[in-house]
Enzyme design. Structure first.
Site, mmCIF file in Angstrom:
data_model
loop_
_atom_site.group_PDB
_atom_site.id
_atom_site.type_symbol
_atom_site.label_atom_id
_atom_site.label_comp_id
_atom_site.label_asym_id
_atom_site.label_seq_id
_atom_site.Cartn_x
_atom_site.Cartn_y
_atom_site.Cartn_z
ATOM 1 N N GLY A 71 0.838 -1.197 0.000
ATOM 2 C CA GLY A 71 0.000 0.000 0.000
ATOM 3 C C GLY A 71 0.867 1.239 0.000
ATOM 4 N N CYS A 87 -1.812 3.633 15.802
ATOM 5 C CA CYS A 87 -1.076 2.665 16.626
ATOM 6 C C CYS A 87 0.301 2.299 16.085
ATOM 7 C CB CYS A 87 -1.913 1.391 16.775
ATOM 8 S SG CYS A 87 -3.547 1.736 17.416
#
Ligand code: UGA
Length: 435
Positions: A251, A258
């Site tokens: 990606g 997080c």
């Protein structure tokens, strides 16, 4: 499993999910927050965060009386058997976790906790925090237990109710086991550990996921250079049970509230004990390099320069299924594009309102209007079902850069556009022969 009196401090996606799910398991739960307006909204059953199933669980808990919301934790904890700390631990100065909220709540409630009440950390906290909290509370009759959460945004309720494992750690084995049995009906293995090990499990798991993603993004880059296809490579890798099939999608880089903060925090924790965690630092650097490669790919599709280019962006959230923009790779890529002179129009089904440096629209087709390039940055499934012929008609250029490998390249070609993904062969637009 008997019903316990629980207080959850903090009503973000972790706290609210924890509270609503524990109530659904039969416990009596009070959720405390400092935000009066939010407590009022939640008490009326209004949930602001996009988390499937959560609003329903909150309504059910309110209706059956097992869930309630209050402002401030001090009064609520006086009759609690367990108190979950679910307050934010953002990235602080220099990359370490900022524990001020955890410490403030501990100071607020420490002296009024009933004897035997377990003080449970759910927020991701550096190794040693349980010990520090224990020292702050200064009481032998209040055990501190680490019970890290493994909830993904967008599937938090599902993750809570179907956990792969439950981890509880404390210097009091009995207190850790008591917290473990609160999840009694969930049929997941319970790992009972010391506090430091439980705290490290969370960082070790999130950082491993970040390493996995940086690795896969690097393999995708190799695929492009070597003429291979990442989809086939990860399919072939993923059948190996030691590797597994999930978390292998390349990606625009990994982000969210997080993984970036936890990787930085673990590097800092390692530094504090004189260990240079080079593998993890490389994964962080690789994540920035991935963003830059995506920017270069988009610049290439714009003919080599971004100055004055009109770019239509599909997706702003850090992943599909959430409206969370924190550390979103989509925003990171967009902001570099903007800084290099591109004009950005963006659409995200879960995001509205102004964002500096771009025009946010509420119709996906508007991003295509006069665009030189359309870029998919978040993997919302609905982007697959857009009318790509209408998009092609509205665009000035004819390139789609799909940083999530979400779209069917054949469909994009049929619409008269070119498609390029990440780690996959480019599908070039079919030129209509001039007769
Ligand atoms: C992460 C962990 O997955 C949870 O287990 C953990 O509980 C949570 O952090 C936390 O510490 O609270 P989350 O931040 O919600 O969950 O997001 P992920 O689903 O892990 O995605 C993180 C990033 O990796 C996103 O930017 C996502 O788009 C990207 N990603 C994920 C990929 O690029 N490829 C993949 O195959 C998977």
């Amino acid at each position: 499993m008997s019903s316990a009196r629980i207080v959850v401090v903090g009503t973000g996606y972790v706290g609210l999910t924890t509270g609503a799910c524990l109530a659904s398991l039969g416990h009596r739960v009070t959720c405390a927050d400092v935000d009066v307006a939010k407590v009022n909204r939640l008490s009326a059953g209004r949930v602001d965060i996009l988390e499937p199933g959560l609003a329903e669980l909150v309504s059910r808990g309110l209706a059956n009386g097992r869930l309630s919301f209050v402002v401030g934790a001090r009064e609520a904890v006086r009759s609690a058997e367990g108190v979950f700390l679910c307050v934010p631990t953002p990235m602080g100065a220099g990359g370490s976790a900022d524990l001020r909220a955890v410490e403030a709540v501990t100071a607020e409630i420490g002296d009024v906790l009933p004897p035997g009440c377990a003080l449970i950390t759910k927020s991701t906290v550096p190794v040693g925090t349980a010990k520090r909290i224990q020292a702050m509370v200064g009481r032998d009759d209040v055990p501190v237990v680490s019970n890290p959460e493994f909830l993904r945004e967008g599937t938090a309720v599902q993750d809570f109710l179907n956990p792969d494992r439950i981890v509880v750690g404390s210097d009091s084995h009995a207190a850790a086991a008591w917290v473990g049995q609160l999840y009694g009906d969930l049929a997941a293995p319970v790992v009972v550990a010391d506090a430091a090990s439980a705290e490290l499990v969370k960082y070790a798991a999130n950082c491993f996921l970040a390493l996995k993603l940086s690795y896969v993004n690097s393999i995708a880059e190799l695929c492009e250079r070597l003429g291979a296809d990442i989809d086939l490579v990860t399919e072939g890798m993923g059948y190996d049970r030691r590797i597994g099939r999930t978390f292998l999608k390349p990606g625009p880089g990994w982000g969210g509230s997080c993984l970036p903060k936890d990787t930085s925090a673990l590097v800092k924790v390692a530094e504090s004990v004189d260990y240079d965690f080079r593998m993890l630092t490389s994964a962080i650097d690789e994540n920035i390099a991935q963003r830059d490669r995506i920017v270069a790919k988009i610049a290439g599709a714009c003919g080599g320069t971004l100055a004055g280019a009109r770019i239509g962006v599909l997706g702003l959230a850090f992943k599909a299924g959430t409206n969370d923009l924190r550390d979103s790779p989509a925003l990171a890529v967009s902001s570099v594009l903007g800084a290099l002179g591109a004009e950005i129009t963006a659409y995200d089904p879960a995001v509205s309102g102004g964002i500096a440096g771009m025009t946010v629209v509420d119709d996906p087709y508007q991003v295509a209007k006069d665009a030189d390039v359309v870029v998919v940055l978040t993997e919302w499934a609905e982007f697959r079902n857009l009318d790509w012929v209408a998009i092609a008609d509205a665009m000035e250029g004819d390139d789609v850069v799909d940083t999530r490998n979400l779209l069917d390249p054949g469909m994009i070609l049929d619409a008269g556009l070119s498609w390029q993904g990440v780690g996959r062969p480019r599908a070039a637009r079919r030129r209509v022969p001039v007769s």
